[in-house]
Motif scaffolding. Sequence first.
Motif, PDB file in Angstrom:
ATOM      1  N   LYS A 737      14.781  32.722 -14.275  1.00 50.25           N
ATOM      2  CA  LYS A 737      15.851  32.394 -13.288  1.00 50.25           C
ATOM      3  C   LYS A 737      16.813  31.701 -14.122  1.00 50.25           C
ATOM      4  O   LYS A 737      18.052  31.640 -13.614  1.00 50.25           O
ATOM      5  N   LEU A 738      16.288  30.651 -14.863  1.00 59.36           N
ATOM      6  CA  LEU A 738      17.350  29.850 -15.740  1.00 59.36           C
ATOM      7  C   LEU A 738      18.334  30.826 -16.521  1.00 59.36           C
ATOM      8  O   LEU A 738      19.418  30.462 -16.749  1.00 59.36           O
ATOM      9  N   SER A 739      17.665  31.615 -17.322  1.00 60.82           N
ATOM     10  CA  SER A 739      18.450  32.618 -17.973  1.00 60.82           C
ATOM     11  C   SER A 739      19.634  33.258 -17.146  1.00 60.82           C
ATOM     12  O   SER A 739      20.623  33.374 -17.438  1.00 60.82           O
ATOM     13  N   SER A 740      19.166  33.731 -16.023  1.00 64.85           N
ATOM     14  CA  SER A 740      20.161  34.479 -14.983  1.00 64.85           C
ATOM     15  C   SER A 740      21.248  33.351 -14.857  1.00 64.85           C
ATOM     16  O   SER A 740      22.689  33.599 -14.750  1.00 64.85           O
ATOM     17  N   PHE A 741      20.990  32.145 -14.419  1.00 64.33           N
ATOM     18  CA  PHE A 741      21.938  30.964 -14.152  1.00 64.33           C
ATOM     19  C   PHE A 741      22.748  30.732 -15.405  1.00 64.33           C
ATOM     20  O   PHE A 741      24.143  30.739 -15.179  1.00 64.33           O
ATOM     21  N   LEU A 742      22.439  30.696 -16.797  1.00 66.45           N
ATOM     22  CA  LEU A 742      23.194  30.540 -17.900  1.00 66.45           C
ATOM     23  C   LEU A 742      24.025  31.623 -18.051  1.00 66.45           C
ATOM     24  O   LEU A 742      25.296  31.459 -18.760  1.00 66.45           O
ATOM     25  N   GLU A 743      23.678  32.980 -17.598  1.00 69.02           N
ATOM     26  CA  GLU A 743      24.285  34.135 -17.612  1.00 69.02           C
ATOM     27  C   GLU A 743      25.808  33.856 -16.910  1.00 69.02           C
ATOM     28  O   GLU A 743      26.990  34.612 -17.358  1.00 69.02           O
ATOM     29  N   ARG A 744      25.610  33.355 -15.862  1.00 70.79           N
ATOM     30  CA  ARG A 744      26.766  33.120 -14.820  1.00 70.79           C
ATOM     31  C   ARG A 744      27.090  31.653 -14.535  1.00 70.79           C
ATOM     32  O   ARG A 744      27.961  31.493 -13.554  1.00 70.79           O
ATOM     33  N   ALA A 745      26.825  30.706 -15.606  1.00 70.34           N
ATOM     34  CA  ALA A 745      27.169  29.432 -15.575  1.00 70.34           C
ATOM     35  C   ALA A 745      28.853  29.327 -15.213  1.00 70.34           C
ATOM     36  O   ALA A 745      29.509  29.746 -15.936  1.00 70.34           O
ATOM     37  N   PRO A 746      28.992  28.356 -14.190  1.00 69.71           N
ATOM     38  CA  PRO A 746      30.388  28.113 -14.071  1.00 69.71           C
ATOM     39  C   PRO A 746      31.228  27.322 -15.164  1.00 69.71           C
ATOM     40  O   PRO A 746      30.576  26.662 -15.715  1.00 69.71           O
ATOM     41  N   ALA A 747      32.597  27.360 -15.075  1.00 68.79           N
ATOM     42  CA  ALA A 747      33.281  26.664 -15.916  1.00 68.79           C
ATOM     43  C   ALA A 747      33.088  25.146 -15.703  1.00 68.79           C
ATOM     44  O   ALA A 747      33.333  24.184 -16.389  1.00 68.79           O
ATOM     45  N   ASP A 748      33.172  24.797 -14.404  1.00 68.00           N
ATOM     46  CA  ASP A 748      33.068  23.242 -13.762  1.00 68.00           C
ATOM     47  C   ASP A 748      31.736  22.658 -14.654  1.00 68.00           C
ATOM     48  O   ASP A 748      30.881  23.458 -15.055  1.00 68.00           O
ATOM     49  N   PRO A 749      31.810  21.384 -14.699  1.00 67.58           N
ATOM     50  CA  PRO A 749      30.284  21.029 -15.456  1.00 67.58           C
ATOM     51  C   PRO A 749      29.187  21.034 -14.319  1.00 67.58           C
ATOM     52  O   PRO A 749      29.609  21.060 -13.007  1.00 67.58           O
ATOM     53  N   TRP A 750      28.211  21.342 -14.701  1.00 69.61           N
ATOM     54  CA  TRP A 750      27.016  21.797 -14.036  1.00 69.61           C
ATOM     55  C   TRP A 750      25.880  21.033 -14.067  1.00 69.61           C
ATOM     56  O   TRP A 750      25.595  20.456 -15.161  1.00 69.61           O
ATOM     57  N   PHE A 751      24.993  20.761 -12.919  1.00 71.47           N
ATOM     58  CA  PHE A 751      23.868  20.165 -12.916  1.00 71.47           C
ATOM     59  C   PHE A 751      22.512  21.269 -12.544  1.00 71.47           C
ATOM     60  O   PHE A 751      22.729  21.554 -11.616  1.00 71.47           O
ATOM     61  N   LEU A 752      21.812  21.423 -13.417  1.00 71.66           N
ATOM     62  CA  LEU A 752      20.650  22.161 -13.194  1.00 71.66           C
ATOM     63  C   LEU A 752      19.379  21.546 -13.200  1.00 71.66           C
ATOM     64  O   LEU A 752      18.759  20.967 -14.046  1.00 71.66           O
ATOM     65  N   PHE A 753      18.854  21.504 -12.035  1.00 67.90           N
ATOM     66  CA  PHE A 753      17.587  20.862 -11.668  1.00 67.90           C
ATOM     67  C   PHE A 753      16.304  21.839 -11.800  1.00 67.90           C
ATOM     68  O   PHE A 753      16.271  22.741 -11.040  1.00 67.90           O
ATOM     69  N   VAL A 754      15.306  21.497 -12.402  1.00 69.71           N
ATOM     70  CA  VAL A 754      14.231  22.662 -12.749  1.00 69.71           C
ATOM     71  C   VAL A 754      12.731  21.913 -12.443  1.00 69.71           C
ATOM     72  O   VAL A 754      12.567  20.867 -13.070  1.00 69.71           O
ATOM     73  N   GLY A 755      11.976  22.458 -11.806  1.00 69.45           N
ATOM     74  CA  GLY A 755      10.573  21.884 -11.621  1.00 69.45           C
ATOM     75  C   GLY A 755       9.533  23.272 -12.138  1.00 69.45           C
ATOM     76  O   GLY A 755       9.414  23.976 -11.398  1.00 69.45           O
ATOM     77  N   TYR A 756       8.965  22.895 -13.305  1.00 71.64           N
ATOM     78  CA  TYR A 756       7.817  23.447 -13.863  1.00 71.64           C
ATOM     79  C   TYR A 756       6.589  23.061 -13.204  1.00 71.64           C
ATOM     80  O   TYR A 756       6.506  21.993 -12.717  1.00 71.64           O
ATOM     81  N   MET A 757       5.708  23.879 -13.153  1.00 73.08           N
ATOM     82  CA  MET A 757       4.328  23.359 -12.612  1.00 73.08           C
ATOM     83  C   MET A 757       3.197  23.825 -13.279  1.00 73.08           C
ATOM     84  O   MET A 757       1.959  23.664 -12.986  1.00 73.08           O
ATOM     85  N   ASP A 758       3.367  24.465 -14.612  1.00 72.72           N
ATOM     86  CA  ASP A 758       2.118  24.808 -15.248  1.00 72.72           C
ATOM     87  C   ASP A 758       0.996  23.831 -15.426  1.00 72.72           C
ATOM     88  O   ASP A 758       0.184  24.227 -15.380  1.00 72.72           O
ATOM     89  N   PRO A 759       1.198  22.659 -15.821  1.00 77.54           N
ATOM     90  CA  PRO A 759      -0.089  21.415 -16.110  1.00 77.54           C
ATOM     91  C   PRO A 759      -0.831  21.460 -14.548  1.00 77.54           C
ATOM     92  O   PRO A 759      -1.862  20.750 -14.685  1.00 77.54           O
TER      93      PRO A 759
END
Length: 886
Positions: A737-759
């Motif tokens: 999902k994050l790779s998909s976002f980085l491919e289309r990341a906007p020119a505006d400054p962006w804030f990407l919030f991510v919640g991993y759950m593996d542990p």
Amino acid sequence: MTDAPSSEPGEALEGEALSDEAREARAKAARSPKKILLFVLKLVFTVGMLVVIYSKVLKRDGAEDLLTRLGDLSWGWVVMAILMQLIAISFATLRWKTLLNGQGIRPSWRFLGGSIMIARFWGAFTPGGFTGFGGWRIFDVAQHTKKVARATATIGVEMLLGKVAFGVVVMLASVFGIKFVGTSGVLLINAVFFGIVVAALTLVSRPRLFLRLANILPMKIRTRVQTMVDAIGTYHGQGRTLFTALLCGVGVHAFNNMIYVCAARALDVQLGMGEVFFASSLQILATLLPASINGIGLRETTAVALYTSASVGLPLSVAILIPTVGFACEMFVSAFGGLIFLLRRDGYDPQIEIDDDEREAAAHAAIETVPREEQPVPWRGLTIGLGAGLVAGLLIGLTEAAVVVQSAGGRTGLGVLAYGALVYAIFCGVAGAGFGFVMAHVGRVMERRALEESDAYAYITALITSAFAFALGAFRIRRDVFHEELVWKSIGGLGLLLGCALAAGVLFLVLAFSLRFIMRKRPGQFLLRTWGSPVFGGLAVALIAGVAMLLNGSAAGQSARDRGPAVEQASNILFIVVDTLRADHLPGYGYESGATPSLDAFANDAVRFDQAFANASWTRPSFASILTGRLPASHSVMGKPDELPGDLTTLPEALQSSGYHTEGYVTNFNVGPYFNFQQGFDHYEFMEPALVLGADDNAQKLLLVQVLRRVVEKLRSFSGGVEPGSVYQDAATVNAKLSSFLERAPADPWFLFVGYMDPHDPYYAHPYDGSGYGRAAHQHPDLDEADELRGLYDGEITYWDARFGELVAELKAKGVYDDLTIVITSDHGEEFGEHGGFWHGTTLYDEQVRVPLYVKLPQNRRGGTAVRHWVQSIDLMPTLLSQIGA
């Protein structure tokens, strides 16, 4: 009239004629291997209990106190204990005579006195109930009257009244029990015994209930027990007789307790009479368990537990002696029963009169025979049950789904309504079909008259609906109102269950009455013919399934504001929360067993905070603190039903106002759009796991889906397996999902919030081999499993670390890493037996609230440094905003 000369018609069916052959048959039954084995087991248990108890007494320091106490007995109090026993026997004799008179059996006092003493003698070395003390009296009366049913009914009713009397005595004495069991224990005891008293009084005061209960028995059994049922029903209208017997029962139990009070006085025990009286009630209660002969061992064990507790503090030898001396006084009196038994001569005249000698024959003649064609048809019961279950399931599913939609505040689609109706309709339809088939088959075996189909439909619908209403009501009130802090085994918990049961009972009556009225009308008859058809039911379910698929929506959410102008110091921000990651399991925080090479390398570019603490030990309140900069008491996200308030300003909302494009990807349902965590995000997505039955995040809020999920996980756990992706999406899926976002990341400054759950549990073995260990299937692991679970947990951290390394490599490849602000932290930790428990959300010890915190600034400023002072999750929002000048 003396000694009935012969048995009546129907009496022989119940075995009341005590011929030589019948006596021989009974003797053989008494000598059956099963009975002998049971007696031997109880004897071994009794002897074993005595050996354990007395070995503890004789082997402990100060055991000589035992002999000293026996030598210093106050014999006057011993005589008083024997007198208390004689008074209790007198009350028991009067109670027995009163109940026999109610059966039309009028024995002499001489017979009763001798018989009850012999019964006590037999009861001294046999179990209670209908053997020993009760069994001898049944035999003795039946032998001289040929009225086994009446004699047995007398003892049965006496036992019920005895439970009521015992409950009354315990409740009256419970005021003295605070020292032993505390106030809550006294309240719980009173609640339990109040229920026993009410149940027993209902049966005793309404003997005709036994006649109604007998009507559900198979015809062959009814003909055999009809005289017994009639004998019990004889007490109908004899309130004075039953009340007199009840008062005698209170006297029996009160003076039985006084035996032990006198025993304590004989031993010069410095304990109040009321307290010994209460403790004696619990000792006697323990002897009612059929685990030993005459309660030997159980009585002493209970006394030890009560008297040697910290609040009382009697020596073990004294605690043993109180019941021992009391029991010895009882046995001294009971021993005379053996002498009376030996002195009884052949041809003994009991002087017993019998009223209404032909009553049993009339009872047998009253049994109704139902023709075969008027009995239930199993397959019709199945179709009616299916139709009733479908209607009940639709009603339950739509109601609970409506509650889910309402509690989501409009953040969920209508798909959950169709899904709830579908799942509950299928489940309740199958349950109703099975219930209807079984009940019809049982009715046919019992040769009962079939219910009207409209009545059967109404009753099954009402029964299923009210049963689910009870479960749903109790579950949601405990969770949403009491925040799961209410213990079921408490006064409050029992009160809640009772209230829900009463409400469900009212619902049953209202539904049953309404449906009976409707189903007897023409529209109802049409409905009965259609909904009672499996074909029509299948079509209805298929239609609902189609609607469910059309209405089912995604779990993504948007909450965009008007974006303000970008601040001068704006830089892209990547905010990572790794669920359930405790700081002291990372090598960067001194842990020697784990491996996190990617995080260790990243630490060279970031500031490490050594003393960072989450503001809660479970996900939802902790995330709320991270995103709002507020303590849980301020943002009010504290319990399972709580959502993030819409009037609070969140970190992404503040960043939107500062010109940021905001996106979030989370894997924990606790922070999904359902709970309003999408505030301030241009795009916010809960990455749903592969839930059971194709449910989505909204549908999994349904209680039935939660139960089925728990069942599925339990079944999988038997083979040590947990399906990957069935609880959360792993780091590899999140990275996609994050790779998909980085491919289309906007020119505006962006804030990407991510919640991993593996542990987070379930802990999977890596690489995936199908095995795993989850909380849902293992609520309370053994402490000796801690090392194994810790190893699995460390493996999950290493797995996440590898995926994090891949993400960092991609950020560098796209040229955004150097200018990026990156925050890595956790919402809480995990316990592995450090304080006697497991998992999280239960305590605030370091293992559950001390979390890692790394902050990488643009151009890696201050990289590789550490901050030693104490910081909290609520510091993150103001710190980030100040860094960009917002």
